[in-house]
Design a protein around this motif. Structure first.
Motif, PDB file in Angstrom:
ATOM      1  N   GLN A 199       0.821  -1.169   0.013  1.00 53.51           N
ATOM      2  CA  GLN A 199       0.028   0.175   0.111  1.00 53.51           C
ATOM      3  C   GLN A 199       1.085   1.228   0.028  1.00 53.51           C
ATOM      4  OE1 GLN A 199      -3.532  -0.250   2.711  1.00 53.51           O
ATOM      5  NE2 GLN A 199      -2.235  -2.202   3.595  1.00 53.51           N
ATOM      6  N   TYR A 200       0.370   2.423  -0.009  1.00 51.50           N
ATOM      7  CA  TYR A 200       0.865   3.644  -0.198  1.00 51.50           C
ATOM      8  C   TYR A 200       0.226   4.842   0.138  1.00 51.50           C
ATOM      9  CZ  TYR A 200      -0.324   4.297  -4.910  1.00 51.50           C
ATOM     10  OH  TYR A 200      -1.100   4.516  -6.187  1.00 51.50           O
ATOM     11  N   THR A 201       0.917   5.621   0.956  1.00 46.05           N
ATOM     12  CA  THR A 201       0.344   6.954   1.305  1.00 46.05           C
ATOM     13  C   THR A 201       0.902   8.182   0.088  1.00 46.05           C
ATOM     14  OG1 THR A 201       1.995   7.544   2.852  1.00 46.05           O
ATOM     15  CG2 THR A 201      -0.149   6.710   3.561  1.00 46.05           C
ATOM     16  N   VAL A 202       0.133   8.910  -0.320  1.00 45.24           N
ATOM     17  CA  VAL A 202       0.734   9.958  -1.346  1.00 45.24           C
ATOM     18  C   VAL A 202       0.473  11.426  -0.945  1.00 45.24           C
ATOM     19  CG1 VAL A 202      -1.176   9.894  -2.484  1.00 45.24           C
ATOM     20  CG2 VAL A 202       0.717  10.603  -3.639  1.00 45.24           C
ATOM     21  N   ALA A 203       1.497  12.210  -1.062  1.00 45.93           N
ATOM     22  CA  ALA A 203       1.246  13.856  -1.075  1.00 45.93           C
ATOM     23  C   ALA A 203       1.822  14.293  -2.604  1.00 45.93           C
ATOM     24  CB  ALA A 203       2.189  14.526   0.127  1.00 45.93           C
ATOM     25  N   ASN A 204       1.432  15.286  -2.796  1.00 51.62           N
ATOM     26  CA  ASN A 204       1.808  15.921  -4.180  1.00 51.62           C
ATOM     27  C   ASN A 204       1.831  17.309  -4.234  1.00 51.62           C
ATOM     28  OD1 ASN A 204      -1.211  15.605  -4.433  1.00 51.62           O
ATOM     29  ND2 ASN A 204      -0.732  16.845  -6.124  1.00 51.62           N
ATOM     30  N   LYS A 205       2.749  17.917  -5.142  1.00 53.68           N
ATOM     31  CA  LYS A 205       2.753  19.298  -5.318  1.00 53.68           C
ATOM     32  C   LYS A 205       3.045  19.485  -6.869  1.00 53.68           C
ATOM     33  CE  LYS A 205       7.746  19.432  -4.358  1.00 53.68           C
ATOM     34  NZ  LYS A 205       8.757  20.077  -3.732  1.00 53.68           N
ATOM     35  N   GLU A 206       2.639  20.695  -7.109  1.00 50.24           N
ATOM     36  CA  GLU A 206       2.644  21.251  -8.742  1.00 50.24           C
ATOM     37  C   GLU A 206       3.625  22.365  -8.693  1.00 50.24           C
ATOM     38  OE1 GLU A 206      -0.527  23.012 -11.857  1.00 50.24           O
ATOM     39  OE2 GLU A 206      -0.988  21.427 -10.629  1.00 50.24           O
ATOM     40  N   TYR A 207       4.572  22.603  -9.675  1.00 47.30           N
ATOM     41  CA  TYR A 207       5.398  23.728  -9.624  1.00 47.30           C
ATOM     42  C   TYR A 207       5.937  23.901 -10.968  1.00 47.30           C
ATOM     43  CZ  TYR A 207       9.057  19.954  -9.342  1.00 47.30           C
ATOM     44  OH  TYR A 207       9.680  19.118  -9.387  1.00 47.30           O
ATOM     45  N   VAL A 208       6.335  25.127 -11.455  1.00 47.49           N
ATOM     46  CA  VAL A 208       7.286  25.383 -12.673  1.00 47.49           C
ATOM     47  C   VAL A 208       8.713  25.785 -11.924  1.00 47.49           C
ATOM     48  CG1 VAL A 208       7.285  26.925 -14.554  1.00 47.49           C
ATOM     49  CG2 VAL A 208       5.176  26.419 -13.665  1.00 47.49           C
ATOM     50  N   ALA A 209       9.647  24.795 -12.528  1.00 46.12           N
ATOM     51  CA  ALA A 209      10.764  24.642 -11.992  1.00 46.12           C
ATOM     52  C   ALA A 209      12.016  25.623 -13.128  1.00 46.12           C
ATOM     53  CB  ALA A 209      11.663  23.451 -11.988  1.00 46.12           C
ATOM     54  N   TYR A 210      12.744  26.537 -12.552  1.00 46.02           N
ATOM     55  CA  TYR A 210      13.708  27.342 -13.062  1.00 46.02           C
ATOM     56  C   TYR A 210      14.899  27.118 -12.701  1.00 46.02           C
ATOM     57  CZ  TYR A 210       9.749  29.786 -14.848  1.00 46.02           C
ATOM     58  OH  TYR A 210       8.484  30.309 -15.843  1.00 46.02           O
ATOM     59  N   SER A 211      16.189  27.361 -13.440  1.00 44.43           N
ATOM     60  CA  SER A 211      17.407  27.361 -13.127  1.00 44.43           C
ATOM     61  C   SER A 211      17.990  28.512 -13.753  1.00 44.43           C
ATOM     62  CB  SER A 211      18.135  26.043 -13.837  1.00 44.43           C
ATOM     63  OG  SER A 211      18.281  25.998 -15.201  1.00 44.43           O
ATOM     64  N   HIS A 212      19.425  28.606 -13.721  1.00 47.18           N
ATOM     65  CA  HIS A 212      20.323  30.016 -14.025  1.00 47.18           C
ATOM     66  C   HIS A 212      20.128  30.030 -15.578  1.00 47.18           C
ATOM     67  CE1 HIS A 212      23.086  26.630 -13.926  1.00 47.18           C
ATOM     68  NE2 HIS A 212      23.793  27.546 -14.906  1.00 47.18           N
ATOM     69  N   THR A 213      19.817  28.900 -15.932  1.00 52.24           N
ATOM     70  CA  THR A 213      19.739  28.755 -17.678  1.00 52.24           C
ATOM     71  C   THR A 213      18.162  28.914 -18.206  1.00 52.24           C
ATOM     72  OG1 THR A 213      19.565  26.422 -17.757  1.00 52.24           O
ATOM     73  CG2 THR A 213      21.656  27.602 -18.027  1.00 52.24           C
ATOM     74  N   GLY A 214      17.401  29.007 -17.324  1.00 54.06           N
ATOM     75  CA  GLY A 214      15.964  29.236 -17.846  1.00 54.06           C
ATOM     76  C   GLY A 214      15.059  28.139 -17.156  1.00 54.06           C
ATOM     77  N   ARG A 215      13.915  27.937 -17.813  1.00 55.38           N
ATOM     78  CA  ARG A 215      12.996  26.991 -17.162  1.00 55.38           C
ATOM     79  C   ARG A 215      13.346  25.565 -17.591  1.00 55.38           C
ATOM     80  NH1 ARG A 215       8.831  24.694 -19.810  1.00 55.38           N
ATOM     81  NH2 ARG A 215       8.981  26.106 -21.651  1.00 55.38           N
ATOM     82  N   ILE A 216      13.240  24.602 -16.410  1.00 50.51           N
ATOM     83  CA  ILE A 216      13.668  23.289 -16.554  1.00 50.51           C
ATOM     84  C   ILE A 216      12.366  22.555 -17.297  1.00 50.51           C
ATOM     85  CG2 ILE A 216      14.220  21.106 -15.212  1.00 50.51           C
ATOM     86  CD1 ILE A 216      15.698  23.081 -13.139  1.00 50.51           C
ATOM     87  N   ILE A 217      12.779  21.458 -18.053  1.00 51.22           N
ATOM     88  CA  ILE A 217      11.679  20.786 -18.761  1.00 51.22           C
ATOM     89  C   ILE A 217      10.879  19.975 -17.584  1.00 51.22           C
ATOM     90  CG2 ILE A 217      11.408  18.851 -20.306  1.00 51.22           C
ATOM     91  CD1 ILE A 217      14.243  19.590 -21.588  1.00 51.22           C
ATOM     92  N   PRO A 218       9.506  20.354 -17.809  1.00 55.19           N
ATOM     93  CA  PRO A 218       8.761  19.705 -16.687  1.00 55.19           C
ATOM     94  C   PRO A 218       8.737  18.069 -16.907  1.00 55.19           C
ATOM     95  CG  PRO A 218       7.516  20.687 -18.422  1.00 55.19           C
ATOM     96  CD  PRO A 218       9.001  20.896 -18.819  1.00 55.19           C
ATOM     97  N   ALA A 219       8.292  17.499 -15.866  1.00 53.92           N
ATOM     98  CA  ALA A 219       8.106  15.811 -15.675  1.00 53.92           C
ATOM     99  C   ALA A 219       7.072  15.536 -14.689  1.00 53.92           C
ATOM    100  CB  ALA A 219       9.621  15.274 -15.374  1.00 53.92           C
TER     101      ALA A 219
END
Length: 281
Positions: A199-219
């Motif tokens: 079995q498993y419990t779950v928590a989730n979050k949603e975000y737009v990630a950035y680095s010094h080179t720009g936006r990170i490819i989402p996954a």
């Protein structure tokens, strides 16, 4: 000379007949209740600290079914990483991609194994030959399950906690993190056969990630860790000797109480008759 029996034991009365009928109905009701409880199995659960499935070779089977209606199949892939150094990009064994929406989307079905150490697996475009500019990670999770499927109706657990998760209305450019705590689960039937699941419990979050080179490819990330606590479900049935003992106690106890009640009613009625006769004389 033999002593004579009390009149309340030898003299038939309507009250005695009525009490006897009630006793038979009451005994039948209790007998059927006990018989139902004897035939039915109960599920007893317990918690302990151990790795129940030591024969698995330190592996856990995973079944994943997820749809991304706005991402082409040729861009979609499954990557697996863990703390034992595994780093697999574009896992293809036992996996299938089904085009959706006239090829604009994709459903990924995959069966794979993970090691029993903290790690993650993620759905992304990392394995694509050319990275898209704006990959749309909106999705629906149909199934995410670990280990064997338990066919026990009485066990209500979180074996597919993310089944039905709908993120179609989320930000298309956002990454999704699902933090999973996997709990080993054992089911033991009446014959002593054990099946291992998780079995498993779950928590989730949603975000737009950035680095010094720009936006990170989402996954879509599934980060997991294993709980040291194991849940065990055991099927049990009432022993035959206890069932027989209970039935004997029901029959004997009911007739004993009925006899006492009938004797009290008979004694009271005889005393009342004597009082009435005394008044008449």
């Amino acid at each position: 000379p033999f002593s004579s029996l009390p009149k309340d034991l030898t003299q038939p009365t309507y009250t005695g007949a009525f009490i006897s009928i009630l006793c038979c109905i009451f005994i039948l009701f209790l007998f059927l209740s006990e018989l139902t409880g004897f035939i039915a199995t109960e599920i007893v659960n317990e918690l302990y600290v151990d790795d129940p499935d030591k024969d698995s070779g330190g592996k856990i089977d995973v079944s994943l079914n997820i749809s991304l209606p706005n991402l082409h199949c040729e861009l979609l892939g499954l990557d697996i990483q863990d703390e034992m150094g595994r780093h697999e990009v574009g896992h293809i064994d036992n996996s299938m991609k089904v085009p959706l929406n006239d090829g604009r989307g994709c459903r990924l079905e995959a069966e794979f194994t993970i090691n029993k150490v903290p790690g993650n697996f993620h759905v992304s475009t990392h394995s694509a030959t050319a990275q898209p500019q704006n990959p749309d990670m909106t999705h629906t999770i149909h199934k995410l399950a670990f280990g064997d499927k338990l066919q026990a109706q009485k066990v209500q657990g979180a074996f597919n906690a993310l089944g039905g998760a709908d993120k179609l209305s989320s930000n298309p450019l956002a990454s999704h993190d699902y933090i999973l705590k996997i709990v080993p689960t054992v089911y033991e039937d009446l014959s002593g056969k054990q099946r291992f699941s998780y079995q498993y419990t779950v928590a989730n979050k949603e975000y737009v990630a950035y680095s010094h080179t720009g936006r990170i490819i989402p996954a879509i990330w599934f980060r997991y860790d294993l709980s040291p606590i194991t849940v065990k479900y055991t099927e049990r049935r009432q022993p035959v000797y206890r069932f027989i003992t209970t039935i004997c106690a029901i029959v004997g106890g009911t007739f004993t109480v009925a006899g006492i009640i009938d004797s009290c009613i008979f004694t009271a009625s005889e005393a009342w008759k004597k009082i009435q006769i005394g008044k008449m004389s």
